[in-house]
Write a protein that holds these residues in place. Structure first.
Motif, PDB file in Angstrom:
ATOM      1  N   LEU A  87      -7.661   4.312  17.852  1.00  0.00           N
ATOM      2  CA  LEU A  87      -8.551   5.286  18.190  1.00  0.00           C
ATOM      3  C   LEU A  87      -8.513   6.657  17.050  1.00  0.00           C
ATOM      4  N   VAL A  88      -8.226   6.007  15.877  1.00  0.00           N
ATOM      5  CA  VAL A  88      -8.453   6.723  14.582  1.00  0.00           C
ATOM      6  C   VAL A  88      -8.863   5.859  13.507  1.00  0.00           C
ATOM      7  N   HIS A  89      -9.742   6.149  12.854  1.00  0.00           N
ATOM      8  CA  HIS A  89     -10.288   5.320  11.983  1.00  0.00           C
ATOM      9  C   HIS A  89     -10.230   6.231  10.670  1.00  0.00           C
ATOM     10  N   ALA A  90      -9.314   5.406   9.550  1.00  0.00           N
ATOM     11  CA  ALA A  90      -9.216   5.889   8.134  1.00  0.00           C
ATOM     12  C   ALA A  90     -10.201   5.391   7.177  1.00  0.00           C
ATOM     13  N   ALA A  91     -11.016   6.067   6.333  1.00  0.00           N
ATOM     14  CA  ALA A  91     -11.879   5.512   5.545  1.00  0.00           C
ATOM     15  C   ALA A  91     -11.612   6.407   4.036  1.00  0.00           C
ATOM     16  N   PRO A  92     -10.631   5.886   3.204  1.00  0.00           N
ATOM     17  CA  PRO A  92     -10.395   6.501   1.904  1.00  0.00           C
ATOM     18  C   PRO A  92     -11.788   6.209   1.061  1.00  0.00           C
ATOM     19  N   THR A  93     -11.870   7.205   0.245  1.00  0.00           N
ATOM     20  CA  THR A  93     -13.095   7.052  -0.655  1.00  0.00           C
ATOM     21  C   THR A  93     -12.696   7.245  -2.241  1.00  0.00           C
ATOM     22  N   ALA A  94     -13.352   6.700  -2.948  1.00  0.00           N
ATOM     23  CA  ALA A  94     -13.046   6.835  -4.610  1.00  0.00           C
ATOM     24  C   ALA A  94     -13.129   8.088  -5.117  1.00  0.00           C
ATOM     25  N   THR A  95     -13.771   9.042  -4.187  1.00  0.00           N
ATOM     26  CA  THR A  95     -14.165  10.443  -4.747  1.00  0.00           C
ATOM     27  C   THR A  95     -13.089  11.648  -4.229  1.00  0.00           C
ATOM     28  N   GLY A  96     -11.964  11.069  -3.701  1.00  0.00           N
ATOM     29  CA  GLY A  96     -10.830  11.596  -3.486  1.00  0.00           C
ATOM     30  C   GLY A  96     -10.916  12.466  -2.193  1.00  0.00           C
ATOM     31  N   ILE A  97     -11.872  12.113  -1.132  1.00  0.00           N
ATOM     32  CA  ILE A  97     -11.853  12.615   0.357  1.00  0.00           C
ATOM     33  C   ILE A  97     -11.455  11.390   1.155  1.00  0.00           C
ATOM     34  N   THR A  98     -10.586  11.547   2.010  1.00  0.00           N
ATOM     35  CA  THR A  98      -9.978  10.522   3.072  1.00  0.00           C
ATOM     36  C   THR A  98     -10.782  11.113   4.320  1.00  0.00           C
ATOM     37  N   SER A 109      -4.545  11.974  24.133  1.00  0.00           N
ATOM     38  CA  SER A 109      -3.830  11.123  24.727  1.00  0.00           C
ATOM     39  C   SER A 109      -2.481  11.019  23.642  1.00  0.00           C
ATOM     40  N   ALA A 110      -1.629  10.326  24.397  1.00  0.00           N
ATOM     41  CA  ALA A 110      -0.386  10.155  23.576  1.00  0.00           C
ATOM     42  C   ALA A 110      -0.795   8.922  22.441  1.00  0.00           C
ATOM     43  N   HIS A 111      -1.649   7.981  22.612  1.00  0.00           N
ATOM     44  CA  HIS A 111      -1.916   7.243  21.845  1.00  0.00           C
ATOM     45  C   HIS A 111      -2.708   7.911  20.581  1.00  0.00           C
ATOM     46  N   LEU A 112      -3.785   8.682  20.900  1.00  0.00           N
ATOM     47  CA  LEU A 112      -4.580   9.225  20.043  1.00  0.00           C
ATOM     48  C   LEU A 112      -3.653  10.254  19.054  1.00  0.00           C
ATOM     49  N   ALA A 136      -0.378   9.906  18.332  1.00  0.00           N
ATOM     50  CA  ALA A 136       0.423   9.192  17.390  1.00  0.00           C
ATOM     51  C   ALA A 136      -0.614   8.462  16.318  1.00  0.00           C
ATOM     52  N   GLU A 137      -1.692   8.176  16.529  1.00  0.00           N
ATOM     53  CA  GLU A 137      -2.441   7.402  15.467  1.00  0.00           C
ATOM     54  C   GLU A 137      -2.757   8.369  14.505  1.00  0.00           C
ATOM     55  N   LEU A 138      -3.228   9.789  15.037  1.00  0.00           N
ATOM     56  CA  LEU A 138      -3.656  10.634  14.128  1.00  0.00           C
ATOM     57  C   LEU A 138      -2.539  11.139  13.217  1.00  0.00           C
ATOM     58  N   ARG A 139      -1.242  11.247  13.680  1.00  0.00           N
ATOM     59  CA  ARG A 139      -0.081  11.875  12.983  1.00  0.00           C
ATOM     60  C   ARG A 139       0.288  10.610  11.766  1.00  0.00           C
ATOM     61  N   GLU A 140       0.301   9.504  12.233  1.00  0.00           N
ATOM     62  CA  GLU A 140       0.453   8.174  11.300  1.00  0.00           C
ATOM     63  C   GLU A 140      -0.664   8.234  10.268  1.00  0.00           C
ATOM     64  N   ALA A 141      -2.077   8.551  10.523  1.00  0.00           N
ATOM     65  CA  ALA A 141      -3.072   8.678   9.714  1.00  0.00           C
ATOM     66  C   ALA A 141      -2.986   9.779   8.600  1.00  0.00           C
ATOM     67  N   LEU A 142      -2.439  10.839   9.048  1.00  0.00           N
ATOM     68  CA  LEU A 142      -2.240  11.978   8.481  1.00  0.00           C
ATOM     69  C   LEU A 142      -1.153  11.824   7.248  1.00  0.00           C
ATOM     70  N   ALA A 143      -0.087  11.178   7.711  1.00  0.00           N
ATOM     71  CA  ALA A 143       0.951  10.994   6.907  1.00  0.00           C
ATOM     72  C   ALA A 143       0.627   9.999   5.652  1.00  0.00           C
ATOM     73  N   GLN A 144      -0.298   8.961   6.177  1.00  0.00           N
ATOM     74  CA  GLN A 144      -0.632   7.980   4.994  1.00  0.00           C
ATOM     75  C   GLN A 144      -1.537   8.898   4.223  1.00  0.00           C
ATOM     76  N   ALA A 145      -2.407   9.738   4.418  1.00  0.00           N
ATOM     77  CA  ALA A 145      -3.204  10.324   3.469  1.00  0.00           C
ATOM     78  C   ALA A 145      -2.514  11.202   2.634  1.00  0.00           C
ATOM     79  N   ALA A 146      -1.184  12.064   3.387  1.00  0.00           N
ATOM     80  CA  ALA A 146      -0.388  12.805   2.440  1.00  0.00           C
ATOM     81  C   ALA A 146       0.057  11.880   1.204  1.00  0.00           C
ATOM     82  N   ALA A 147       0.525  10.738   1.493  1.00  0.00           N
ATOM     83  CA  ALA A 147       1.356   9.908   0.591  1.00  0.00           C
ATOM     84  C   ALA A 147       0.227   9.214  -0.598  1.00  0.00           C
ATOM     85  N   ASP A 148      -1.026   9.068  -0.187  1.00  0.00           N
ATOM     86  CA  ASP A 148      -2.034   8.562  -1.046  1.00  0.00           C
ATOM     87  C   ASP A 148      -2.429   9.523  -2.182  1.00  0.00           C
ATOM     88  N   PRO A 149      -1.813   9.178  -3.204  1.00  0.00           N
ATOM     89  CA  PRO A 149      -2.117  10.066  -4.698  1.00  0.00           C
ATOM     90  C   PRO A 149      -3.862  10.088  -4.986  1.00  0.00           C
TER      91      PRO A 149
END
Length: 247
Positions: A4-15, A29-32, A34-47
């Motif tokens: 329900l959440v699609h992540a698209a990192p780019t070479a220009t620094g904007i995820t 929904s609970a599913h959306l 949860a997915e958004l929280r996980e995607a944000l955590a991954q973006a936070a950890a991506d240098p």
């Protein structure tokens, strides 16, 4: 279940994180959530990520709580805290409608931009609810008189009004991506530590409200959702009729 959440990192620094649940208008929904929280955590950890662009598919950015299967208010509160505490700016890109809890998500973002055709409404009072949890991210940003009007009446308003009262950073009658280009370029050129420390300062008021009032307003939200008036309001919405209290 499809993502329900699609992540698209780019070479220009904007995820880019796109809410993609058009069947229920990207409802919380609970599913959306949860997915958004996980995607944000991954973006936070991506240098490589300097900022997050939060957008959507379909004609609705977010319709608020999924009334058929709402997420736990505590999980939604956690999501809002994570958006405001993320050490990278979160930019909302809106090309459709935003309702109820979706406005809380919009208010948590550091910058919010909208294109033509978007509309906004705090619909809770027409459902027997109150904009409890979302008040913590929107009230620090809104003109107080406008907040009293729109949170009480549930009237819809357009992007120009949303910008006037402080809900949006900018709006355009043309292409939203063109309007956002200088904003995203400015974020790309900023250093990671500078962005993190500056966000800590500018988002302080919203984070303080979440920390101070989160438990109380989450409890209020849960109590109202379980009430007889809310059951009537939500049932009336599904049955496409006025609730019993309308005169």
């Amino acid at each position: 279940m499809a993502p329900l959440v699609h992540a698209a990192p780019t070479a220009t620094g904007i995820t880019t994180l796109a809410l993609d649940s058009p069947a229920n208008r990207n409802a919380l929904s609970a599913h959306l959530v949860a997915e958004l929280r996980e995607a944000l955590a991954q973006a936070a950890a991506d240098p490589r990520t300097r900022a997050v662009l939060l957008t959507h598919t379909g004609n609705t950015f977010c319709a608020g709580a999924d009334l058929k299967s709402p997420c736990d208010p505590a999980d939604f509160l956690a999501l809002l805290r994570e958006v405001t505490a993320l050490p990278k700016p979160v930019v909302a890109r809106v090309t459709g409608h935003v309702r109820a809890g979706g406005l809380g998500l919009l208010g948590a973002c550091d910058i919010a931009a909208a294109g033509p055709g978007s509309s906004y409404a705090f619909t809770e009072t027409h459902l027997g609810l109150a904009p409890a949890v979302i008040s913590m991210t929107v009230l620090p940003r809104l003109d107080p008189r406008a907040a009293s009007r729109y949170l009480l009446t549930a009237e819809p308003f357009d992007a120009a009004e949303a910008a006037r009262i402080g809900l949006l950073t900018l709006h355009t009658a043309e292409d939203v991506d063109t309007a956002l280009a200088p904003v995203l370029d400015g974020l790309r050129r900023a250093s990671p530590q500078a962005l993190a420390e500056t966000k800590t300062m500018v988002a302080a008021g919203v984070r303080e409200a979440l920390d101070r009032d989160g438990a109380r307003l989450t409890e209020l939200s849960a109590r109202l959702f379980a009430s007889a008036e809310a059951r009537e309001g939500i049932t009336a919405r599904f049955e496409r009729r006025d609730p019993s209290w309308v005169r």
